[in-house]
Design a protein around this motif. Structure first.
Motif, PDB file in Angstrom:
ATOM      1  N   ARG A   1      -8.020   0.541   2.544  1.00 37.44           N
ATOM      2  CA  ARG A   1      -7.254   1.070   1.411  1.00 37.44           C
ATOM      3  C   ARG A   1      -6.412   2.254   1.874  1.00 37.44           C
ATOM      4  N   CYS A   2      -5.189   2.299   1.410  1.00 41.46           N
ATOM      5  CA  CYS A   2      -4.283   3.391   1.751  1.00 41.46           C
ATOM      6  C   CYS A   2      -4.560   4.554   0.804  1.00 41.46           C
TER       7      CYS A   2
ATOM      8  N   HIS B   1       0.787  -1.229   0.000  1.00 39.46           N
ATOM      9  CA  HIS B   1       0.000   0.000   0.000  1.00 39.46           C
ATOM     10  C   HIS B   1       0.821   1.281   0.000  1.00 39.46           C
TER      11      HIS B   1
ATOM     12  N   LEU C   1      -5.652   5.219   6.165  1.00 39.52           N
ATOM     13  CA  LEU C   1      -6.447   4.100   5.639  1.00 39.52           C
ATOM     14  C   LEU C   1      -7.927   4.423   5.737  1.00 39.52           C
TER      15      LEU C   1
END
Length: 148
Positions: free
Chosen positions: A58-59, A18, A53
């Motif tokens: 999700r980054c 990520h 996040l």
């Protein structure tokens, strides 16, 4: 936007899956091996990767930062601050910068400092909107001019 900020272990899966892709958006000349070498060496010098996040994990943004003792006082230096292109102008960068300010105060820093490429006008607007000042020029000298 709901975000969780977390410091990312080096090495680690979150870093590779990520953080690395976002840093490489900002630094496209950095390949995967180069990123791994950079992350390991820089972490040994105190660099911390803080990821933003979303609830799905999700980054959406990353700040790479460290505390430095300088002749100007203790500073929180931001090596890289990048938001996913799809998440720009949604508050991710502002949230990361606010968290860095809190960390800097807690660490006894007198200011946040960072460099921004002269061509990165969008970033300049972002920093100016957060009352950051252009306080210096950053000069460089290429020590290996034969390298691309």
């Amino acid at each position: 936007m709901e975000l969780t900020l977390t410091d990312v272990p080096v090495p680690g899966e979150l870093l590779t899956a990520h953080v690395e892709p976002l840093i490489r958006v900002l630094r496209p000349a950095l390949d995967a091996d180069g990123f791994a070498r950079f992350a390991a060496e820089a972490a040994g010098q105190g660099l911390v990767f803080t990821a933003a996040l979303d609830p799905a994990g999700r980054c959406l943004g990353v700040a790479a930062h460290r505390v430095l003792a300088t002749s100007r006082g203790r500073v929180l230096f931001v090596d890289d601050l990048v938001t996913s292109p799809a998440a720009r102008s949604t508050g991710v960068g502002a949230r990361l910068l606010a968290a860095l300010a809190e960390r800097g105060r807690a660490a006894g820093c007198v200011r946040i400092e960072l460099d921004s490429g002269v061509q990165n006008h969008g970033a300049h607007r972002f920093y100016h909107a957060r009352r950051m000042a252009v306080a210096a020029f950053h000069f460089t000298l290429d020590l290996h001019p034969e390298r691309p």
